[in-house]
Motif scaffolding. Sequence first.
Motif, PDB file in Angstrom:
ATOM      1  N   GLU A 143      31.419  43.717  -5.551  1.00  0.00           N
ATOM      2  CA  GLU A 143      31.193  43.491  -4.125  1.00  0.00           C
ATOM      3  C   GLU A 143      30.135  42.421  -3.906  1.00  0.00           C
ATOM      4  N   GLN A 144      29.088  42.459  -4.702  1.00  0.00           N
ATOM      5  CA  GLN A 144      28.031  41.450  -4.589  1.00  0.00           C
ATOM      6  C   GLN A 144      28.566  40.068  -4.960  1.00  0.00           C
ATOM      7  N   ALA A 145      29.412  40.021  -5.983  1.00  0.00           N
ATOM      8  CA  ALA A 145      29.994  38.738  -6.393  1.00  0.00           C
ATOM      9  C   ALA A 145      30.887  38.171  -5.300  1.00  0.00           C
ATOM     10  N   VAL A 146      31.640  39.047  -4.633  1.00  0.00           N
ATOM     11  CA  VAL A 146      32.505  38.597  -3.532  1.00  0.00           C
ATOM     12  C   VAL A 146      31.660  38.004  -2.410  1.00  0.00           C
ATOM     13  N   LYS A 147      30.562  38.655  -2.057  1.00  0.00           N
ATOM     14  CA  LYS A 147      29.704  38.160  -0.978  1.00  0.00           C
ATOM     15  C   LYS A 147      29.097  36.807  -1.343  1.00  0.00           C
ATOM     16  N   GLN A 148      28.695  36.662  -2.611  1.00  0.00           N
ATOM     17  CA  GLN A 148      28.132  35.377  -3.038  1.00  0.00           C
ATOM     18  C   GLN A 148      29.169  34.263  -2.940  1.00  0.00           C
ATOM     19  N   MET A 149      30.398  34.573  -3.379  1.00  0.00           N
ATOM     20  CA  MET A 149      31.448  33.552  -3.330  1.00  0.00           C
ATOM     21  C   MET A 149      31.848  33.250  -1.900  1.00  0.00           C
ATOM     22  N   GLU A 150      31.877  34.255  -1.042  1.00  0.00           N
ATOM     23  CA  GLU A 150      32.212  33.997   0.372  1.00  0.00           C
ATOM     24  C   GLU A 150      31.169  33.083   1.006  1.00  0.00           C
ATOM     25  N   ALA A 151      29.896  33.318   0.694  1.00  0.00           N
ATOM     26  CA  ALA A 151      28.839  32.466   1.241  1.00  0.00           C
ATOM     27  C   ALA A 151      28.978  31.040   0.701  1.00  0.00           C
ATOM     28  N   HIS A 152      29.327  30.924  -0.586  1.00  0.00           N
ATOM     29  CA  HIS A 152      29.483  29.590  -1.176  1.00  0.00           C
ATOM     30  C   HIS A 152      30.690  28.873  -0.585  1.00  0.00           C
ATOM     31  N   VAL A 153      31.784  29.585  -0.385  1.00  0.00           N
ATOM     32  CA  VAL A 153      32.975  28.980   0.215  1.00  0.00           C
ATOM     33  C   VAL A 153      32.676  28.520   1.637  1.00  0.00           C
ATOM     34  N   LYS A 154      31.907  29.316   2.369  1.00  0.00           N
ATOM     35  CA  LYS A 154      31.553  28.925   3.735  1.00  0.00           C
ATOM     36  C   LYS A 154      30.722  27.639   3.742  1.00  0.00           C
ATOM     37  N   ASP A 155      29.785  27.556   2.795  1.00  0.00           N
ATOM     38  CA  ASP A 155      28.991  26.333   2.695  1.00  0.00           C
ATOM     39  C   ASP A 155      29.884  25.131   2.368  1.00  0.00           C
ATOM     40  N   LEU A 156      30.845  25.329   1.462  1.00  0.00           N
ATOM     41  CA  LEU A 156      31.734  24.231   1.086  1.00  0.00           C
ATOM     42  C   LEU A 156      32.604  23.811   2.263  1.00  0.00           C
ATOM     43  N   GLU A 157      33.047  24.769   3.046  1.00  0.00           N
ATOM     44  CA  GLU A 157      33.869  24.419   4.218  1.00  0.00           C
ATOM     45  C   GLU A 157      33.072  23.555   5.187  1.00  0.00           C
ATOM     46  N   ASN A 158      31.831  23.932   5.402  1.00  0.00           N
ATOM     47  CA  ASN A 158      30.989  23.137   6.299  1.00  0.00           C
ATOM     48  C   ASN A 158      30.759  21.736   5.720  1.00  0.00           C
ATOM     49  N   MET A 159      30.555  21.653   4.441  1.00  0.00           N
ATOM     50  CA  MET A 159      30.326  20.363   3.798  1.00  0.00           C
ATOM     51  C   MET A 159      31.604  19.538   3.770  1.00  0.00           C
ATOM     52  N   TYR A 160      32.742  20.215   3.657  1.00  0.00           N
ATOM     53  CA  TYR A 160      34.022  19.505   3.654  1.00  0.00           C
ATOM     54  C   TYR A 160      34.306  18.891   5.029  1.00  0.00           C
ATOM     55  N   GLN A 161      33.876  19.623   6.076  1.00  0.00           N
ATOM     56  CA  GLN A 161      34.113  19.110   7.418  1.00  0.00           C
ATOM     57  C   GLN A 161      33.382  17.788   7.662  1.00  0.00           C
ATOM     58  N   VAL A 162      32.252  17.596   6.996  1.00  0.00           N
ATOM     59  CA  VAL A 162      31.488  16.359   7.190  1.00  0.00           C
ATOM     60  C   VAL A 162      31.700  15.395   6.037  1.00  0.00           C
ATOM     61  N   GLY A 163      32.647  15.719   5.164  1.00  0.00           N
ATOM     62  CA  GLY A 163      33.001  14.797   4.088  1.00  0.00           C
ATOM     63  C   GLY A 163      32.039  14.756   2.930  1.00  0.00           C
ATOM     64  N   MET A 164      31.278  15.820   2.741  1.00  0.00           N
ATOM     65  CA  MET A 164      30.305  15.826   1.653  1.00  0.00           C
ATOM     66  C   MET A 164      30.906  16.294   0.328  1.00  0.00           C
ATOM     67  N   VAL A 165      32.026  17.035   0.377  1.00  0.00           N
ATOM     68  CA  VAL A 165      32.687  17.495  -0.851  1.00  0.00           C
ATOM     69  C   VAL A 165      34.178  17.214  -0.739  1.00  0.00           C
ATOM     70  N   ALA A 166      34.804  17.169  -1.894  1.00  0.00           N
ATOM     71  CA  ALA A 166      36.251  16.932  -1.926  1.00  0.00           C
ATOM     72  C   ALA A 166      36.999  18.235  -1.658  1.00  0.00           C
ATOM     73  N   GLN A 167      38.246  18.063  -1.190  1.00  0.00           N
ATOM     74  CA  GLN A 167      39.071  19.243  -0.913  1.00  0.00           C
ATOM     75  C   GLN A 167      39.320  20.063  -2.188  1.00  0.00           C
ATOM     76  N   ASN A 168      39.398  19.362  -3.299  1.00  0.00           N
ATOM     77  CA  ASN A 168      39.661  20.055  -4.559  1.00  0.00           C
ATOM     78  C   ASN A 168      38.544  21.045  -4.896  1.00  0.00           C
ATOM     79  N   ASP A 169      37.286  20.651  -4.593  1.00  0.00           N
ATOM     80  CA  ASP A 169      36.162  21.561  -4.835  1.00  0.00           C
ATOM     81  C   ASP A 169      36.289  22.817  -3.980  1.00  0.00           C
ATOM     82  N   LEU A 170      36.699  22.634  -2.726  1.00  0.00           N
ATOM     83  CA  LEU A 170      36.870  23.781  -1.831  1.00  0.00           C
ATOM     84  C   LEU A 170      37.978  24.698  -2.324  1.00  0.00           C
ATOM     85  N   LEU A 171      39.076  24.112  -2.769  1.00  0.00           N
ATOM     86  CA  LEU A 171      40.196  24.918  -3.251  1.00  0.00           C
ATOM     87  C   LEU A 171      39.809  25.694  -4.522  1.00  0.00           C
ATOM     88  N   ARG A 172      39.073  25.065  -5.397  1.00  0.00           N
ATOM     89  CA  ARG A 172      38.640  25.753  -6.615  1.00  0.00           C
ATOM     90  C   ARG A 172      37.744  26.946  -6.281  1.00  0.00           C
TER      91      ARG A 172
END
Length: 416
Positions: A143-172
């Motif tokens: 459960e803790q691992a899921v929460k950590q990954m959800e927080a990381h995915v949320k950060d990546l989505e925000n960064m993807y919206q402003v073009g800071m990361v590639a889509q491939n990183d978000l998908l991974r």
Amino acid sequence: LQESIQIALRKSKVLAAAREKLKEAEAKRGEARAKLLPQISNSSTYTRLDVAPYMSLSKFPFPMPPGTPSRIPMGDRNIYSVVTSVQQPLFTGFRLLNSYEIAQYGVQAQRFDLQKTRAEVIFNVENAYWGVVKAQQFEAVSEQAVKQMEAHVKDLENMYQVGMVAQNDLLRAKVQLSNTKLMRIKAANAIQMAKAAFCSALGIALNTDFVLDAQLRYRPGSEITLEEAKQMALRERPEVKAMQYNLKIAQKAVALSRSQWLPNLVLIGNYNYKRPNRENEKKWYRSWDVTLALQMNIWDWGSIHYQTSQAQHRLRQAKEGFEQLKDGIILEVTQSYLALHEAAEKVTVSEENVAQAQENYRVTEERFKQGMATNTDVLDANTLLTQAKMDHIQALADYNIARARLKKAIGILKND
């Protein structure tokens, strides 16, 4: 844990069956003791003859007066007999005494078999108990691992919206989040299986709901050397004590077989109440008689010799079995002792790994936010941290189970 053990000791069907075996052995001892005492029995019969006993007059050497019947009745067609007997063995070649001692040893052996079964029940409860606790903590880490990954995915989505990361990183990251959720599902299923096994060990319904008041922890016990553990096991294990009485049984079985060479002397007393009486009158009469019976085997074509030989071979088998048992106990103690020390070292190492993995994840995540680490570095750090926590939980569970196994191998019946 102590409450769980007490429930199992009350509910266990295996332990209940072992208690019944002990009661059976005690009843067998009572039967053997009773055979040493006088045996009282009663026999009542009724017989009706086709004709009453008579005396024939036709064979007399002189003629009978006219009208004299050809025979004179001498008794009754109806014969009644009531006999009360008392039988006391005086000497049976020590057969009855040896049988009683065999039964007595059987009771003692069964008591230690009961202790062995009790120790096995306790270990099974401890094993299942820590299995549930381990599964629950696995789920918490998932459960803790899921929460950590959800927080990381949320950060990546925000960064993807402003073009800071590639889509491939978000998908991974999303793929790893899905895998982490799958791990959480497996952990939840493992809890259900562990709970069912725990209920089975306690002897209660498999769907019983319960809450365990425990956490996996490292509890170093008092230091004991391997040699001390071996000696204690050979001294305390109930299997050893039971086998010692089984050896005595085998020795008495040889003596019991040899007793057939000796004579049997029995005193029998009868009190009779019969009709007709001694003069064949239709009257009841009382009488008594005493018999001293001596019986001895003279020749049986070697039957007793072969029976004695069988008993001697069974005794030798028991002695070899005892040595095998002691070797097996020493091996079990050695394995359990080394496994406990290995598990203790794994706890220490895994605890250090968790601390290092946590620091690695914190540093990697900070570096990622500053653009100095890649998304792959964060995913790897997350995986490493989750695995380190899982390994630590497994090490703690292995340690507690190994501790219980060594306690059982040594023969410690008390629980701490």
